[in-house]
Design an enzyme around this catalytic site. Structure first.
Site, short mmCIF file in Angstrom:
data_model
loop_
_atom_site.label_atom_id
_atom_site.label_comp_id
_atom_site.label_asym_id
_atom_site.label_seq_id
_atom_site.Cartn_x
_atom_site.Cartn_y
_atom_site.Cartn_z
CD GLN A 24 12.44 8.16 3.71
OE1 GLN A 24 13.06 8.94 2.99
NE2 GLN A 24 11.12 8.16 3.79
CG ASP B 29 11.05 10.69 -2.06
OD1 ASP B 29 11.09 10.19 -0.92
OD2 ASP B 29 10.00 10.82 -2.71
CE1 TYR C 142 1.80 7.51 0.91
CE2 TYR C 142 1.90 7.02 3.23
CZ TYR C 142 2.36 7.73 2.16
OH TYR C 142 3.37 8.65 2.34
CE1 TYR D 263 4.61 12.94 1.62
CE2 TYR D 263 4.34 12.60 -0.73
CZ TYR D 263 4.10 12.21 0.56
OH TYR D 263 3.35 11.08 0.79
CD1 TRP E 96 10.50 11.81 2.74
CD2 TRP E 96 9.95 13.89 2.17
NE1 TRP E 96 9.49 12.23 3.57
CE2 TRP E 96 9.12 13.50 3.24
CE3 TRP E 96 9.79 15.17 1.65
CZ2 TRP E 96 8.16 14.33 3.80
CZ3 TRP E 96 8.83 16.00 2.21
CH2 TRP E 96 8.03 15.58 3.27
CD GLU F 242 2.73 9.73 -2.66
OE1 GLU F 242 1.68 10.41 -2.77
OE2 GLU F 242 3.33 9.59 -1.58
CG ASP G 109 4.78 6.65 5.50
OD1 ASP G 109 5.90 6.22 5.20
OD2 ASP G 109 4.45 7.83 5.36
C1 DGY Z 1 4.53 11.63 4.93
O1 DGY Z 1 4.48 12.75 5.45
O2 DGY Z 1 3.54 11.02 4.52
C2 DGY Z 1 5.80 11.00 4.74
O3 DGY Z 1 5.70 9.73 4.18
C3 DGY Z 1 6.65 10.97 5.96
O4 DGY Z 1 7.91 10.59 5.57
#
Ligand code: DGY
Length: 434
Positions: free
Chosen positions: A108, A43, A355, A36, A40, A399, A169
């Site tokens: 978000q 975050d 996830y 990433y 974000w 994460e 997600d």
């Molecule tokens: C990702 O790319 O996995 C993100 O969660 C999108 O925000």
């Protein structure tokens, strides 16, 4: 920053600070190099609280850089692309948003507002007040955008137009509505996330096809909120976003009071009142939990998720419903070693590594524990903090984590987990204990 810690805790404190420093690209922080590589939205809200334990100026800066990317209509985007980085897909070209800096087209959950309140509480200097005053109108416009663009019928629940907007997600919350999304125009594409992380821990191709189809819809419709509300193939009221916004509205109201913004206080009070009623639409009586509501089909999801328990964070005080939620939470915590899993282990779709379909998230635990403590469930708040501490000690600053074994999942050296350690988990942290 931290004091009185044991040697071992201090090592973790130092590591957490180091992670934030390494992921700091100059006024904004990326969640993780490679996986990433941009800023974000939610975050940054958590990261600001981490910085606040050792660098107040940098903490404010995190929120300021995020709000610099606010759209003219008030929306604050979920990704801010300051430079193209081929390590991430879908990058700025796919989104086709013509703003400077380029951004994604969805928002978000507004954790950043609650962080701004926390910073204003901690930093009562004149400079701190000025920074809160400068952020306030932007935060207010962002919240107004949520209440208007994402709740145009004033239902008191907040719709998300993409699973990425709610931040969870691939939660099973979205499986029903996502099944109806047409992917025939998506074509070939190359994912990058599964080159950085074990594919077992990431969403499937089935999910990605739909994520991309929804981006195509937004792009073809010029990211117009009215068209989105009217005809987005995905339009689902999210318990996570709705509850986090209720809490953020309360924190925004606190800021409005502090700054003498009386008109804003009245406007925010009306939002809170409407949401406290409206959110009850998400109650699933059979399950005893708040669930996602597909606003197109009218169907409630059947999953007890970690977002269901955000009712306490939102300050909802429906006695019977809270009792049922607590009974559910105690049961779920009895089934895992490290709570709170993102999906009830008794659900047929529970997947402990994938996830938002099972793993435990430090950031969610932080929000949940604040709500539990505020509501008098100190024992549960303590359990969540102890579990989170153990996870970091076993696996590092991942994460997310397997709730059964504690295995670290997703990206390593992750900014928001480091921030949560500093602001809440570290035994040497005293100033912000939740
Ligand atoms: C990702 O790319 O996995 C993100 O969660 C999108 O925000």
């Amino acid at each position: 920053m931290v004091s009185n810690g044991s040697g071992a805790s201090r090592d973790f404190d130092d590591q957490a600070v180091e992670i934030l420093r390494q992921n700091d690209l100059g006024g904004f922080t990326i969640p993780r190099h490679g996986l990433y590589p941009y800023q974000w939205n939610w975050d940054s809200g958590f990261v600001a609280l981490g910085f606040a334990t050792f660098d107040t100026d940098r903490a404010w800066r995190e929120l300021e850089t995020l709000l610099e990317a606010q759209w003219p209509n008030g929306m604050v985007p979920h990704i801010v692309f300051r430079a193209n980085d081929p390590d991430y897909f879908p990058g700025p070209d796919v989104w086709g948003v013509s703003v400077d800096p380029p951004t994604s087209g969805y928002s978000q959950p507004p954790v950043a507002t609650s962080a701004a309140r926390r910073l204003a509480e901690l930093d009562q200097s004149t400079a701190g007040r000025d920074r809160a005053r400068a952020l306030f109108p932007k935060l207010l416009r962002w919240h107004r955008w949520f209440h208007e663009a994402r709740d145009p019928q004033s239902l008191g629940v907040i719709a998300t137009a993409h699973p990425w907007e709610g931040g969870r997600d691939n939660s099973p919350d979205w499986d029903g509505p996502m099944a109806a999304v047409d992917t025939s125009g998506v074509g070939e594409y190359q994912r990058r996330d599964t080159e950085h992380v074990d594919p077992e821990m990431r969403p499937k191709k089935h999910d990605y096809d739909r994520y991309l189809a929804l981006i195509q819809f937004g792009r073809e419709n010029g990211w117009d909120p009215a068209k989105t509300a009217q005809s987005s193939p995905f339009w689902v009221a999210d318990p996570g976003t709705t509850m986090i916004l209720i809490r953020a509205d309360r924190d925004l109201r606190w800021l409005a009071d502090l700054l003498g913004e009386d008109d804003a206080v009245r406007e925010i009070d009306a939002w809170i009142e409407r949401a406290e009623d409206g959110v009850q639409r998400l109650w699933n009586e059979e399950l005893g939990a708040y669930c996602a509501l597909d606003l197109r089909s009218g169907k409630l999801a059947d999953g007890l998720t970690n977002a269901s328990f955000l009712a306490f964070y939102a300050g909802l005080n429906h006695r019977d419903r809270n009792d049922r939620l607590i009974a559910n939470l105690r049961r779920v915590l009895g089934e895992v070693r490290f709570g709170v899993p993102s999906l009830d282990p008794a659900h047929s779709k529970f997947d402990p590594l994938r996830y938002w379909r099972g793993p435990t998230w430090a950031v969610m635990n932080f929000l949940l524990a604040q709500g539990l403590r505020d509501t008098g469930y100190e024992d549960l708040a303590t359990r969540l903090r102890d579990d989170t501490r153990e996870l970091v000690k076993i696996s590092g600053f991942n994460e997310y984590y397997c709730p059964l074994t504690g295995r670290g999942c997703g990206g390593a050296d992750f900014s928001w987990t480091a921030a949560i350690w500093l602001t809440w988990v570290s035994p040497s942290q005293t100033s912000l204990a939740a």
